[in-house]
Design an enzyme around this catalytic site. Structure first.
Site, PDB file in Angstrom:
ATOM      1  CB  ALA A 132       5.003   6.636  41.485  1.00  0.00           C
ATOM      2  CG  ASP A 133      10.518   6.927  45.859  1.00  0.00           C
ATOM      3  OD1 ASP A 133       9.889   5.943  46.270  1.00  0.00           O
ATOM      4  OD2 ASP A 133      11.133   7.607  46.016  1.00  0.00           O
ATOM      5  CB  ALA A 134       4.529   8.804  48.773  1.00  0.00           C
TER       6      ALA A 134
END
Length: 187
Positions: A132-134
């Site tokens: 969830a942190d690209a």
């Protein structure tokens, strides 16, 4: 954290969110899974110094010459290449999304078809593992003789955080329900 003399020339150490139990193992697993799937990621090892676990990641932005010297390769993350301030790295904040990233790859790289494919494969991988942190600072252009997209080294899953998730989670999709299942053959 100290690295042996000379290690900084060819390795990058990364201490992860120590408050998030298992984050080092999580990222190690995701990077090794990506490598097994033939995705462009550097070699990585888990190390410890005292009570702190960290990853030792092979630098992809260095070139070793025949005489043993090492030179640094220039790289720009997608935010830098698109003149997007780093605080706007997420698409919903004005950072580069898929369309702008693919356009950048088409304009900047020497082999746009191959680099587009690698970028899309990484996007799919991130979705499947629940990363969830690209964002725009995690993808980059690497300038060797010709420009290419760089390997990815920031890959983890928010999936382990789905139990007991709190709104204060640093990963915004940690509470999302992922219904996609996949397996990796060993053969």
């Amino acid at each position: 954290m100290d690295l042996p003399r000379g290690a900084a020339d060819h390795a990058h150490s990364k201490a992860l969110h120590q408050a998030l139990e298992g984050s080092v193992e999580n990222e190690l697993f995701c990077l090794r899974l990506a490598a097994r799937l033939k995705l462009p990621v550097p070699d990585v090892e888990m190390r410890r110094q005292g009570a702190i676990s960290f990853l030792l990641i092979e630098r992809y932005d260095r070139s070793r010459h025949d005489d043993g010297t090492i030179s640094r390769l220039h790289q720009e993350d997608f935010c830098q290449a698109l003149s997007v301030p780093p605080e706007l790295k997420y698409e919903e904040e004005g950072g580069p999304g898929t369309e702008r990233s693919l356009d950048l790859i088409d304009r900047a790289t020497a082999r746009p078809a191959a680099d587009r494919l690698n970028f899309i494969r990484m996007l799919i991988f991130h979705y499947l593992v629940g990363n969830a942190d690209a964002h725009g600072k995690n993808y980059a252009l690497l300038y060797r003789a010709k420009c290419r997209t760089s390997p990815r080294f920031m890959t983890s899953s928010a999936r382990p955080l789905t139990r007991g998730w709190r709104k204060s989670s640093p990963w915004p999709l940690a509470g999302a329900q992922f219904r996609i299942r996949f397996s990796c053959s060993t053969g």
